[in-house]
Design a protein around this motif. Sequence first.
Motif, mmCIF file in Angstrom:
data_model
loop_
_atom_site.group_PDB
_atom_site.id
_atom_site.type_symbol
_atom_site.label_atom_id
_atom_site.label_comp_id
_atom_site.label_asym_id
_atom_site.label_seq_id
_atom_site.Cartn_x
_atom_site.Cartn_y
_atom_site.Cartn_z
ATOM 1 N N ASP A 62 0.833 -1.209 0.000
ATOM 2 C CA ASP A 62 0.000 0.000 0.000
ATOM 3 C C ASP A 62 0.868 1.259 0.000
ATOM 4 O OD1 ASP A 62 -2.306 -1.532 0.046
ATOM 5 O OD2 ASP A 62 -2.512 -1.438 2.232
ATOM 6 N N LEU A 63 1.909 1.281 0.838
ATOM 7 C CA LEU A 63 2.779 2.448 0.906
ATOM 8 C C LEU A 63 3.540 2.651 -0.393
ATOM 9 C CD1 LEU A 63 4.156 2.109 4.551
ATOM 10 C CD2 LEU A 63 2.397 3.683 3.717
ATOM 11 N N ALA A 69 2.083 6.755 -6.884
ATOM 12 C CA ALA A 69 1.048 7.670 -7.369
ATOM 13 C C ALA A 69 1.336 9.127 -7.030
ATOM 14 C CB ALA A 69 -0.304 7.264 -6.778
ATOM 15 N N ASN A 70 2.407 9.363 -6.252
ATOM 16 C CA ASN A 70 2.674 10.721 -5.780
ATOM 17 C C ASN A 70 4.142 11.109 -5.953
ATOM 18 O OD1 ASN A 70 0.089 11.840 -4.292
ATOM 19 N ND2 ASN A 70 0.245 9.660 -3.744
ATOM 20 N N TYR A 81 3.185 11.844 1.541
ATOM 21 C CA TYR A 81 3.204 11.677 3.000
ATOM 22 C C TYR A 81 1.804 11.827 3.582
ATOM 23 C CZ TYR A 81 3.956 11.887 7.903
ATOM 24 O OH TYR A 81 3.862 11.603 9.231
ATOM 25 N N LYS A 82 1.095 12.872 3.187
ATOM 26 C CA LYS A 82 -0.264 13.070 3.709
ATOM 27 C C LYS A 82 -1.154 11.888 3.326
ATOM 28 C CE LYS A 82 -3.506 15.455 5.782
ATOM 29 N NZ LYS A 82 -4.765 14.780 5.420
ATOM 30 N N ALA A 83 -0.979 11.352 2.121
ATOM 31 C CA ALA A 83 -1.767 10.187 1.718
ATOM 32 C C ALA A 83 -1.447 8.976 2.593
ATOM 33 C CB ALA A 83 -1.512 9.861 0.243
ATOM 34 N N SER A 84 -0.193 8.856 2.995
ATOM 35 C CA SER A 84 0.201 7.757 3.888
ATOM 36 C C SER A 84 -0.478 7.893 5.247
ATOM 37 C CB SER A 84 1.727 7.733 4.068
ATOM 38 O OG SER A 84 2.388 7.522 2.838
#
Length: 446
Positions: A62-63, A69-70, A81-84
């Motif tokens: 997932d990470l 994607a970023n 980072y925020k998505a993580s």
Amino acid sequence: MTHSVHRRAVAVTALALAGLLAAVVPTAAATDTAAAPGAAPSPAALAAPDIPLANVRAHLTDLQSIATANGGNRAHGRAGYKASVDHVKAKLDAAGFTTTVQQFTSSGATGYNLIADWPGGDANRILMAGAHLDSVSSGPGINDNGSGSAGVLETALAVSRAQLQPDKHLRFAWWGAEELGLVGSRYYVNNLAATDRSKITGYLNFDMIGSPNPGYFVYDDDPAIEKTFKDYFAGLGVPTEIETEGDGRSDHASFKNVGIPVGGLFTGASRTKSTAQAQKWGGTAGQAFDRCYHSSCDTTSNISDTALDRNSDAIAHAVWTLSAGTTVPPDGDVYENAADVSVPDNGAAVTSSVTVSGRTGNAPSALQVGVDIKHTWRGDLVIDLVAPDGTAYRLKNSSGSDSADNVITTYTVNASSEAANGTWRLRVQDVAAQDTGYIDSWKLTF
């Protein structure tokens, strides 16, 4: 794991956060779920569950997908980072944790810490486990530190699956901007009131636990935490070594610097595995523990499944064990000197003495030396314990990369060849310029 930071720390401008530190103490509703007096023994007294490697691996996948994607990374101030943070928070919310996202500012960008409290347990005795969630900008950071983040996440989810009701309150954390100098964890600790800091009985740190050419390193900070990890690996027949490569360079330092007991695990970064280490652990001598450290190749293929599996299980073992009861070693006789002694900048060594009397025989093989030295750059310091006969036991060497403040820790010394009675001295020398400090107090525990 962070780079060594500059002599003067990165300035952090905190955003005002009304009510942010409410996460320090669970809500009344959460506390109501704690086991009532006289209830059956806590499940924390039981063995920890096996942490499924497939689940931890799924978190790493997932990470990796988030990074891909970023822009290929999950660094502070970047979308990855925020998505993580959002991804991990969603899993914890669904599992019944009370989560808080703590904001701070560093290098002109907003950073985030994610804190997750498990309902119940004694709010005056908190066990924390954490890992930094950010990567460097040059890669996705799957070993550094997706591995620690995933191991802590899966342990938290195992707590939920087991509906664990430990004696202590459990808190898990994922830190931001560690790669910029432990910024997120320092912000968290610095914004805790002294009374709230005193409630944290231990902080466990996990930074790089799946290195592809792994070693098995244990932090030698708090004796009880260290023993918990060493005993676990001994039960597997896996030898361990004391962690030295990253000492003071990961988030445990933020807690250790204010006197909170810390410990943790590490599988190695850019240092080279020796022949002796390869003989006892396998892998390749003459090669770095992680050849992709801080590089674009730190992807899901840059992981030892064996190391990841063992260390994830060790996290769960420590959480289950250390959250049950007091889990502190029995008190011994304490000899302490609390008089301040100035340590001159780049000057001669100074000493502080304690006199031990009325004992028979020799000092113990695990003599505890508690040290509290206030200093603005602890890497300058060389510290020795000097026995009554003049024999010196090195406690700490100087290190140009150890940029943190203060030395507040307990060392263990095999002093069994020394007579217990007599005058023992703590000897401290500052061997570099610019920073100053003093011995606040120190003690021997027999």
